[in-house]
Design an enzyme around this catalytic site. Structure first.
Site, PDB file in Angstrom:
ATOM      1  N   ASP A  12      -6.610   4.411   1.629  1.00  0.00           N
ATOM      2  CA  ASP A  12      -5.381   3.874   0.750  1.00  0.00           C
ATOM      3  C   ASP A  12      -4.347   3.893   1.900  1.00  0.00           C
ATOM      4  O   ASP A  12      -4.627   4.153   2.958  1.00  0.00           O
ATOM      5  CB  ASP A  12      -5.064   5.045  -0.133  1.00  0.00           C
ATOM      6  CG  ASP A  12      -3.979   4.475  -1.181  1.00  0.00           C
ATOM      7  OD1 ASP A  12      -3.447   3.337  -0.864  1.00  0.00           O
ATOM      8  OD2 ASP A  12      -3.522   4.992  -2.252  1.00  0.00           O
TER       9      ASP A  12
HETATM   10  C1  BGC Z   1      -1.592   2.781  -3.707  1.00  0.00           C
HETATM   11  C2  BGC Z   1      -2.942   2.035  -3.742  1.00  0.00           C
HETATM   12  C3  BGC Z   1      -2.537   0.561  -3.476  1.00  0.00           C
HETATM   13  C4  BGC Z   1      -1.807   0.524  -2.143  1.00  0.00           C
HETATM   14  C5  BGC Z   1      -1.417  -0.956  -1.604  1.00  0.00           C
HETATM   15  C6  BGC Z   1      -0.857   2.594  -2.253  1.00  0.00           C
HETATM   16  O1  BGC Z   1       0.499   3.151  -2.199  1.00  0.00           O
HETATM   17  O2  BGC Z   1      -1.865   4.133  -3.931  1.00  0.00           O
HETATM   18  O3  BGC Z   1      -3.420   2.016  -5.166  1.00  0.00           O
HETATM   19  O4  BGC Z   1      -3.662  -0.201  -3.500  1.00  0.00           O
HETATM   20  O5  BGC Z   1      -0.793   1.265  -1.937  1.00  0.00           O
HETATM   21  O6  BGC Z   1      -0.444  -1.566  -2.250  1.00  0.00           O
END
Ligand code: BGC
Length: 810
Positions: free
Chosen positions: A730
């Protein structure tokens, strides 16, 4: 204070936008037309299919063409069409609210009231305050109502609709407060006045999460109908109007049970912890707990949802070894057309392991049936899929999936509570379905007592803790180095099939391996469409010289999060409530086509964490408290996203069950609950739809951040399930040393776990003397091995080869 603070933050954002950070913080939105306008009809249908009718007495609904309808609640204008954060931030061409939906469907509104709301909502002082990251609104303050206004409306209308809206989002938990989990005083007074003056009242819940519904009981008959409409995306209002007017019969069902009180949820005492949460309820999440131990605490059971018409179902089941085939003939016995969800549950023997009394084991949805029409649906159940995992050895088969001896009941019904036995399968002896290995168990010192079912009685027993030597396991499984060919191989030869990925990887320098296993660095990669979430692979000059293309990612579950107009889909819970796998696949198939003109290779979706607790801020993105339903709906979404040769990226692997301190929090959970609840949906989705990529979660699982978790990623995901795709983090990761190999830190630690790519790519604080890079580690005799770095790089390259267009552009 809140408003002033928000104004201040906006001022800061504005200042930043003049300092070069603007590209990231203030990307320009281009609002225009949908590239594929045909998505709108499918989005509308799926939003409607996800709406759940919880109550309908005295023919409160549907509205008739002659009815004049008084609509109360500002969310009829300021509708929450989705939650907030990466799973909601979509530039939609429009967001239909309830008023628009009703008007478009020809409903006669009581105009003086409609105008009053419209005027009040558009006054600058009442405009919804959208807050900012992590401080999104949970509700919009309600318009104060005078008794006279309500009395006049009741004299001039036939029915009242009352709408209650709630939202939450990423980094923003729901709270046990008025305005979040509970109704506000103004909402209560609105309900009081409307129920006092109207005989025909329908309440609509425009919410991303389940909120407290105990108040519905106190109104009794005064509320004739309740619809849980979730957040339906850009077609929210039109879809809702389709249901309210009876153009469509409701056909959604609850994906979580609704308990009477928050305290009744088995996770309520171990949610929201700042450092950790011990999952003491173990496998007894949601209905698994309530049906086994606390039936009377349930207001609406899992799977519950009414229709305007009535159905009869005739079921028969037959067995062939461990496979059960259930045929259910559904007949529409009412006067309106409608669809029906058939649910099959498996009643489990309690055994030595202790089991929930029943679990969802299959479901199907009929097509729209005309009055009198029938359809037979067939559901196949493999009993082995529902074997229990023995993490303690109590069954005599430690680390095995076991079907213990006893009776297995095949039950068909319309929700978890209302089922009928159609077949009983008796097992005279235990069957060992699969031998696994201990993985990701609770750390000694973090033990807790977990809930177990002992012959129908609830007990707490010590959770088993780690027995194995992880360091020895990892060392015994280190990969072999690839040997380099005697000449330079361009990537085009790999693309054309004339050279192997392994021989290509073998020639890469440590620096190039480092670059391949990092994203470009920031979100909004300059060569991608504005608003993309970042890129990886061919993002450096060195890699591009080899002919490696860049792969562009974008969020997310509710539609493509870029600064261009795309479709805004119903939220995850709404989609899952439809129980319609074909519909979900069709919808995401269109989204996949939408990705093409914007050059997006990977959609960071679906979100598929379990609804462990109703307060989790991202529940709206996720599907259910049940892993089987989660896995099936996610598989459908992934098939759709990947249908045009692009990649899905199911997330967050695993146990991202709360937003409070999501980067620091430790989900302490038994191996059994991991296998049977929190990983199960991923296992199903991988088996059935082969996602090309998976995203790890922010949190720790039993003391280890998921992005460093060898046991989760290498042992379970890749070795046990045979997953061969890419694993990415993530966005950003926490710096840490490996406890087993203290010389491994950050990237090196991650690479050993086989988490291939750090997204969006930056790690560590500049000038941190300990933040040594992968290159440093490769040069260190006690560091990560070249073979491990090559293995991750090869995973990246194999991913690229599967993306449509790569071969053609070679
Ligand atoms: C989130 C993800 C997301 C990523 C990119 C993170 O803060 O937890 O689900 O895909 O950001 O935006």
């Amino acid at each position: 204070m809140g408003r002033l603070w928000n104004q201040y933050i906006r001022w800061v954002m504005k200042k930043l936008s003049s300092t070069g950070l603007e590209q990231e913080l203030n990307q320009k939105e281009i609002i225009g037309e949908l590239v594929f306008p045909e998505i709108a009809a499918v989005a509308r249908q799926m939003a409607a299919e996800g709406i759940v009718l919880l109550k309908n007495e005295r023919n409160t609904l549907p509205l008739s063409v002659n009815d004049t309808v008084a609509v109360f609640g500002r969310c009829a204008v300021d509708y929450f069409t989705v939650g907030y954060g990466s799973g909601g931030d979509v530039v939609a061409p429009y967001r239909k609210n309830l008023m628009e939906g009703l008007r478009e469907n020809g409903v006669r509104l009581y105009e003086p009231l409609a105008q009053r709301y419209s005027k009040w909502c558009s006054s600058p002082k009442n405009e919804p305050d959208e807050g900012f990251w992590g401080n999104w609104p949970m509700n919009y303050p309600e318009m104060p109502l005078k008794e006279k206004t309500v009395a006049e409306a009741s004299e001039n209308s036939d029915a009242a609709l009352v709408i209650i809206g709630r939202a939450a989002g990423e980094d923003r938990e729901n709270l046990l407060k008025k305005g979040s989990f509970y109704l506000t005083d103004r909402e209560r007074s609105m309900l009081e006045l409307v129920t006092a003056h109207f005989n025909r009242v329908a309440v609509i819940m425009d919410c991303g999460n389940v909120i407290d519904m105990s108040w519905t009981e106190s109104y009794g008959d005064k509320i004739g109908a309740i619809l849980y409409a979730w957040q339906g995306g850009m077609e929210s209002g039109t879809a809702l109007a389709d249901i309210l007017t009876g153009k469509e019969s409701p056909s959604g069902a609850l994906t979580d049970c609704i308990a009477r009180n928050y305290a009744d949820y088995p996770s309520s005492s171990s949610f929201g912890g700042k450092e950790y949460n011990a999952y003491t309820e173990d496998i007894y999440v949601g209905y698994r707990y309530f049906e086994s131990f606390a039936k009377d605490k349930v207001l609406y059971p899992f799977g519950y949802g009414l229709s305007y018409t009535t159905f009869e179902a005739q079921s028969e089941a037959k067995q062939a070894d461990d496979t059960i085939i259930v045929n259910v003939r559904v007949t529409n016995t009412g006067n309106l057309r409608g669809k029906r969800i058939v649910q099959v549950y498996l009643g489990l023997p309690c055994g030595k392991l202790g089991n929930p009394v029943k679990v969802l084991a299959g479901f199907a949805k009929t097509r729209t049936l005309e009055p009198g029409e029938s359809q037979t649906v067939t559901i196949e159940i493999d009993l082995r899929e529902f074997a229990s995992y023995d993490d303690s050895g109590i069954s005599g088969y430690k680390s095995c999936f076991v079907l213990e001896q006893g009776d297995y009941h095949i039950e068909v019904g319309s929700n978890v509570r209302d089922t009928k036995d159609v077949l009983t399968v008796r097992k005279e002896t235990p069957e060992i379905v699969r031998q696994a290995r201990e993985a990701a168990a609770v750390k000694p010192g973090c033990g807790f007592n977990r809930l177990v079912n002992r012959n129908g009685k609830l007990y707490y027993e010590a959770v088993p803790t780690v027995q194995k030597d992880l360091k020895a396991t990892i060392l015994s499984e280190l990969p072999q180095e690839r040997s380099a060919a005697s000449r330079d191989i361009p990537f085009s030869e790999v693309i054309s099939g004339n050279a192997s990925v392994d021989s290509f990887v073998a020639q890469l320098s440590p620096e190039e391996l480092d670059q391949l296993t990092h994203g470009h660095g920031k979100m909004n990669f300059c060569y991608g469409i504005s608003g993309n979430a970042g890129a990886f692979s061919g993002v450096t000059e060195a890699l591009r010289k080899h002919g490696i293309p860049a792969m562009i990612t974008a969020d997310g579950p509710s539609g493509i999060r870029i600064r261009r107009t795309v479709s805004l889909l119903p939220c995850g819970t709404a989609l899952a409530s439809s129980f319609n796998q074909e519909g979900v696949e069709r919808l995401y198939g269109l989204v996949s086509r939408e990705m093409d003109p914007f050059g997006i290779h990977m959609l960071l979706a679906p979100g598929m964490n379990i609804h462990r607790n109703p307060l989790c801020g991202r529940n709206f993105e996720y599907y259910s408290e049940d892993p089987y339903l989660t896995g099936k709906i996610a598989a459908a979404a992934i098939r759709g996203i990947q249908s045009t040769g692009r990649s899905a990226c199911p997330k967050h692997f695993a146990c991202n069950n709360q937003e409070t301190r999501r980067n620091r929090n430790d989900s302490q959970v038994s191996e059994r609950a991991l296998w049977e609840i929190y990983l199960k949906g991923f296992e199903i989705a991988i088996r059935e739809s082969n996602p090309l990529a998976i995203m790890t979660s922010y949190n720790k699982v039993n003391g280890v951040w998921s992005h460093y978790h060898y046991e989760l990623v290498t042992q379970i995901l890749r070795q046990e399930w045979g997953y061969q795709g890419l694993v990415i983090t993530d966005w950003w990761m926490q710096e840490s040393d490996s406890p087993e190999f203290p010389q491994l830190r950050n990237d090196a630690y991650r690479i050993r776990a086989q988490v291939d790519v750090l997204m969006p790519g930056e790690v560590g604080k500049k000038n941190d003397p300990k933040a040594h890079t992968l290159v440093d580690s490769l040069a260190d005799p006690g560091g990560v091995t070249l073979a491990e770095a090559q293995r991750c790089a090869a995973n990246v390259l194999r991913f690229i080869l599967k993306i449509e267009g790569v071969r053609e552009n070679a």
